[in-house]
Design a protein around this motif. Structure first.
Motif, PDB file in Angstrom:
ATOM      1  N   ILE A  62      -1.669   0.346  -9.132  1.00  0.00           N
ATOM      2  CA  ILE A  62      -3.171   0.583  -9.620  1.00  0.00           C
ATOM      3  C   ILE A  62      -3.028   2.254  -9.388  1.00  0.00           C
ATOM      4  O   ILE A  62      -2.805   2.541  -8.773  1.00  0.00           O
ATOM      5  CB  ILE A  62      -3.908   0.232  -8.545  1.00  0.00           C
ATOM      6  N   PRO A  63      -3.470   2.678 -10.630  1.00  0.00           N
ATOM      7  CA  PRO A  63      -3.654   4.213 -10.995  1.00  0.00           C
ATOM      8  C   PRO A  63      -4.802   4.686 -10.163  1.00  0.00           C
ATOM      9  O   PRO A  63      -5.791   4.585  -9.298  1.00  0.00           O
ATOM     10  CB  PRO A  63      -4.123   4.904 -12.455  1.00  0.00           C
ATOM     11  N   PRO A  64      -3.454   5.673  -9.128  1.00  0.00           N
ATOM     12  CA  PRO A  64      -5.232   6.510  -7.714  1.00  0.00           C
ATOM     13  C   PRO A  64      -5.553   7.781  -8.642  1.00  0.00           C
ATOM     14  O   PRO A  64      -5.066   8.525  -9.335  1.00  0.00           O
ATOM     15  CB  PRO A  64      -3.899   7.291  -7.067  1.00  0.00           C
ATOM     16  N   LYS A  65      -6.128   8.092  -8.232  1.00  0.00           N
ATOM     17  CA  LYS A  65      -7.253   9.093  -8.619  1.00  0.00           C
ATOM     18  C   LYS A  65      -7.188  10.436  -7.615  1.00  0.00           C
ATOM     19  O   LYS A  65      -7.342   9.870  -6.109  1.00  0.00           O
ATOM     20  CB  LYS A  65      -9.222   8.884  -8.157  1.00  0.00           C
ATOM     21  N   HIS A  66      -7.035  11.676  -7.992  1.00  0.00           N
ATOM     22  CA  HIS A  66      -7.027  12.497  -7.318  1.00  0.00           C
ATOM     23  C   HIS A  66      -8.013  13.796  -7.411  1.00  0.00           C
ATOM     24  O   HIS A  66      -8.591  13.453  -8.616  1.00  0.00           O
ATOM     25  CB  HIS A  66      -5.333  13.218  -7.958  1.00  0.00           C
ATOM     26  N   ASP A  67      -8.364  14.513  -6.579  1.00  0.00           N
ATOM     27  CA  ASP A  67      -9.144  15.263  -6.231  1.00  0.00           C
ATOM     28  C   ASP A  67      -8.045  16.698  -6.639  1.00  0.00           C
ATOM     29  O   ASP A  67      -7.089  16.628  -5.650  1.00  0.00           O
ATOM     30  CB  ASP A  67      -9.841  15.490  -5.074  1.00  0.00           C
ATOM     31  N   ILE A  68      -8.950  17.662  -7.448  1.00  0.00           N
ATOM     32  CA  ILE A  68      -8.355  18.609  -7.339  1.00  0.00           C
ATOM     33  C   ILE A  68      -9.330  19.893  -6.731  1.00  0.00           C
ATOM     34  O   ILE A  68     -10.771  20.247  -7.681  1.00  0.00           O
ATOM     35  CB  ILE A  68      -8.210  18.731  -9.039  1.00  0.00           C
ATOM     36  N   SER A  94       5.485   4.228   1.249  1.00  0.00           N
ATOM     37  CA  SER A  94       4.870   2.659   0.954  1.00  0.00           C
ATOM     38  C   SER A  94       5.449   1.493   1.776  1.00  0.00           C
ATOM     39  O   SER A  94       6.637   1.907   2.371  1.00  0.00           O
ATOM     40  CB  SER A  94       5.446   2.143  -0.433  1.00  0.00           C
ATOM     41  N   ALA A  95       4.664   0.635   2.421  1.00  0.00           N
ATOM     42  CA  ALA A  95       4.718  -0.418   2.603  1.00  0.00           C
ATOM     43  C   ALA A  95       4.584  -1.643   2.777  1.00  0.00           C
ATOM     44  O   ALA A  95       3.362  -1.384   1.755  1.00  0.00           O
ATOM     45  CB  ALA A  95       4.499  -0.379   4.195  1.00  0.00           C
ATOM     46  N   GLY A  96       4.893  -3.067   2.275  1.00  0.00           N
ATOM     47  CA  GLY A  96       4.512  -4.370   1.962  1.00  0.00           C
ATOM     48  C   GLY A  96       4.597  -6.065   2.051  1.00  0.00           C
ATOM     49  O   GLY A  96       6.179  -5.592   3.016  1.00  0.00           O
ATOM     50  N   LEU A  97       4.453  -6.398   1.607  1.00  0.00           N
ATOM     51  CA  LEU A  97       5.878  -7.678   1.435  1.00  0.00           C
ATOM     52  C   LEU A  97       5.552  -8.444  -0.223  1.00  0.00           C
ATOM     53  O   LEU A  97       5.486  -7.974  -0.407  1.00  0.00           O
ATOM     54  CB  LEU A  97       4.493  -8.713   2.042  1.00  0.00           C
ATOM     55  N   ALA A  98       7.218  -8.983   0.258  1.00  0.00           N
ATOM     56  CA  ALA A  98       7.459  -9.326  -1.173  1.00  0.00           C
ATOM     57  C   ALA A  98       8.349 -10.612  -1.208  1.00  0.00           C
ATOM     58  O   ALA A  98       8.580 -11.698   0.272  1.00  0.00           O
ATOM     59  CB  ALA A  98       9.182  -8.488  -1.060  1.00  0.00           C
ATOM     60  N   THR A 150      -3.956   7.386  -1.850  1.00  0.00           N
ATOM     61  CA  THR A 150      -3.543   6.284  -1.674  1.00  0.00           C
ATOM     62  C   THR A 150      -3.926   5.029  -2.732  1.00  0.00           C
ATOM     63  O   THR A 150      -5.404   5.081  -2.794  1.00  0.00           O
ATOM     64  CB  THR A 150      -4.108   5.722  -0.780  1.00  0.00           C
ATOM     65  N   THR A 151      -2.763   3.920  -2.957  1.00  0.00           N
ATOM     66  CA  THR A 151      -3.200   3.231  -4.127  1.00  0.00           C
ATOM     67  C   THR A 151      -2.703   1.999  -3.652  1.00  0.00           C
ATOM     68  O   THR A 151      -1.674   1.718  -2.183  1.00  0.00           O
ATOM     69  CB  THR A 151      -2.570   3.558  -5.937  1.00  0.00           C
ATOM     70  N   LEU A 152      -2.633   1.196  -4.319  1.00  0.00           N
ATOM     71  CA  LEU A 152      -2.585  -0.493  -4.730  1.00  0.00           C
ATOM     72  C   LEU A 152      -0.550  -0.444  -4.963  1.00  0.00           C
ATOM     73  O   LEU A 152      -1.323  -0.001  -6.228  1.00  0.00           O
ATOM     74  CB  LEU A 152      -3.031  -1.895  -4.880  1.00  0.00           C
ATOM     75  N   LEU A 153       0.217  -0.935  -4.793  1.00  0.00           N
ATOM     76  CA  LEU A 153       1.710  -0.542  -5.595  1.00  0.00           C
ATOM     77  C   LEU A 153       1.819  -2.465  -5.720  1.00  0.00           C
ATOM     78  O   LEU A 153       2.154  -2.862  -5.118  1.00  0.00           O
ATOM     79  CB  LEU A 153       2.275  -0.283  -4.827  1.00  0.00           C
ATOM     80  N   PHE A 154       2.373  -2.334  -6.842  1.00  0.00           N
ATOM     81  CA  PHE A 154       3.746  -3.053  -7.292  1.00  0.00           C
ATOM     82  C   PHE A 154       5.032  -3.281  -7.729  1.00  0.00           C
ATOM     83  O   PHE A 154       4.891  -2.213  -8.352  1.00  0.00           O
ATOM     84  CB  PHE A 154       2.073  -4.517  -8.319  1.00  0.00           C
ATOM     85  N   VAL A 163       1.280  -1.336   0.290  1.00  0.00           N
ATOM     86  CA  VAL A 163      -0.101   0.311  -0.366  1.00  0.00           C
ATOM     87  C   VAL A 163       1.154   1.647  -0.102  1.00  0.00           C
ATOM     88  O   VAL A 163       1.879   1.227   0.239  1.00  0.00           O
ATOM     89  CB  VAL A 163      -0.963  -0.252   1.260  1.00  0.00           C
ATOM     90  N   GLY A 164       0.283   2.772  -0.768  1.00  0.00           N
ATOM     91  CA  GLY A 164       1.134   3.508  -1.241  1.00  0.00           C
ATOM     92  C   GLY A 164       0.639   4.866  -0.904  1.00  0.00           C
ATOM     93  O   GLY A 164      -0.298   4.679  -1.054  1.00  0.00           O
ATOM     94  N   TYR A 165       1.148   5.601   0.044  1.00  0.00           N
ATOM     95  CA  TYR A 165       0.788   7.061   0.680  1.00  0.00           C
ATOM     96  C   TYR A 165       1.213   8.135  -0.324  1.00  0.00           C
ATOM     97  O   TYR A 165       2.154   8.182  -0.041  1.00  0.00           O
ATOM     98  CB  TYR A 165       0.129   7.450   2.154  1.00  0.00           C
TER      99      TYR A 165
END
Length: 224
Positions: free
Chosen positions: A86-92, A217-221, A64-68, A31-33
């Motif tokens: 996964i492409p994140p969606k941003h509010d402007i 970001s943080a996750g498992l590998a 925030t989105t999922l990262l690979f 997960v990435g912020y």
């Protein structure tokens, strides 16, 4: 004033995953912020000044989105890593005289990044920090003007955002928690900016936006 979108680079492409140990390859998910620290001048226009009362600008929201990621060790210390997600969606949001309109547009961004990472400690160590430099490519799409943005702009508005290629840097670590399994965490930053043109009828409003994204970001590998 328009669907003013400024995608954050983000991020996505900013995560750099490091490979470890005796295995040469590593795949990771987490997960990435994406913290966006945008800056831009007020809009300029080709139309009458009273149609774009100053100050009138935007701010870009974080996401925030999922990262690979995939990483390949070239030797005991150097690795080439490809990161995305996964492409994140941003509010402007509107700024200045546009602030009362709230979220005036939304945008998604696709930002793959390639890193060259240097891993400290010896191959096979349980804990291996790393640093890296790379190239990030950011493309903005699904730019959607919200009803509030159309109202602020004076009618239906179309937006274009230029793509951007720039430098990226990362610092992170891999920690072995089981055979072939690692906990991965890193911080990455990229140089990302875009030229935005918002068109409402015959009126064009434009600005140059620096996004200055930082990805946590943080996750498992899994290594193989």
């Amino acid at each position: 004033m328009k669907k003013i979108q400024i995608a954050l680079c983000a991020l996505l492409g900013l995560t750099s995953i490091g490979a470890m140990a005796e295995d040469k390859n590593l795949i990771a998910a987490g997960v990435g912020y994406i913290s966006v620290n945008s800056s831009s001048p007020d809009f300029s226009t080709n139309g009458p000044a009273f149609l774009t009362p100053q100050p009138a600008g935007i701010t870009v929201g974080s996401a925030t989105t999922l990262l690979f990621g995939f990483s390949h060790m070239l030797n005991d210390h150097w690795a080439v890593a490809l990161a995305g997600g996964i492409p994140p969606k941003h509010d402007i949001n509107g700024r200045g005289n546009l602030a009362p309109f709230g979220v005036i547009t939304t945008v998604k961004q696709f930002a793959p990044t390639v890193f060259a990472n240097y891993h400290f400690m010896e191959s096979g160590a349980k804990f291996r920090p790393f640093v890296g430099l790379g190239i990030n490519y950011t493309k903005f799409y699904d730019i959607t003007s919200q009803p509030s943005g159309n109202l602020a702009s004076g009618g239906p508005t179309s937006i274009t955002l230029s793509s951007y290629t720039g430098l990226a840097a990362t610092v992170g670590m891999n920690y072995k928690i089981a055979e072939h399994l690692y906990f991965n965490a890193n911080i990455a930053a990229a140089n990302v900016s875009t030229d935005m043109v918002a068109t409402t009828g015959s009126i064009q409003r434009s600005t140059h936006v620096k996004l200055n994204p930082i990805l946590y970001s943080a996750g498992l590998a899994y290594s193989f």
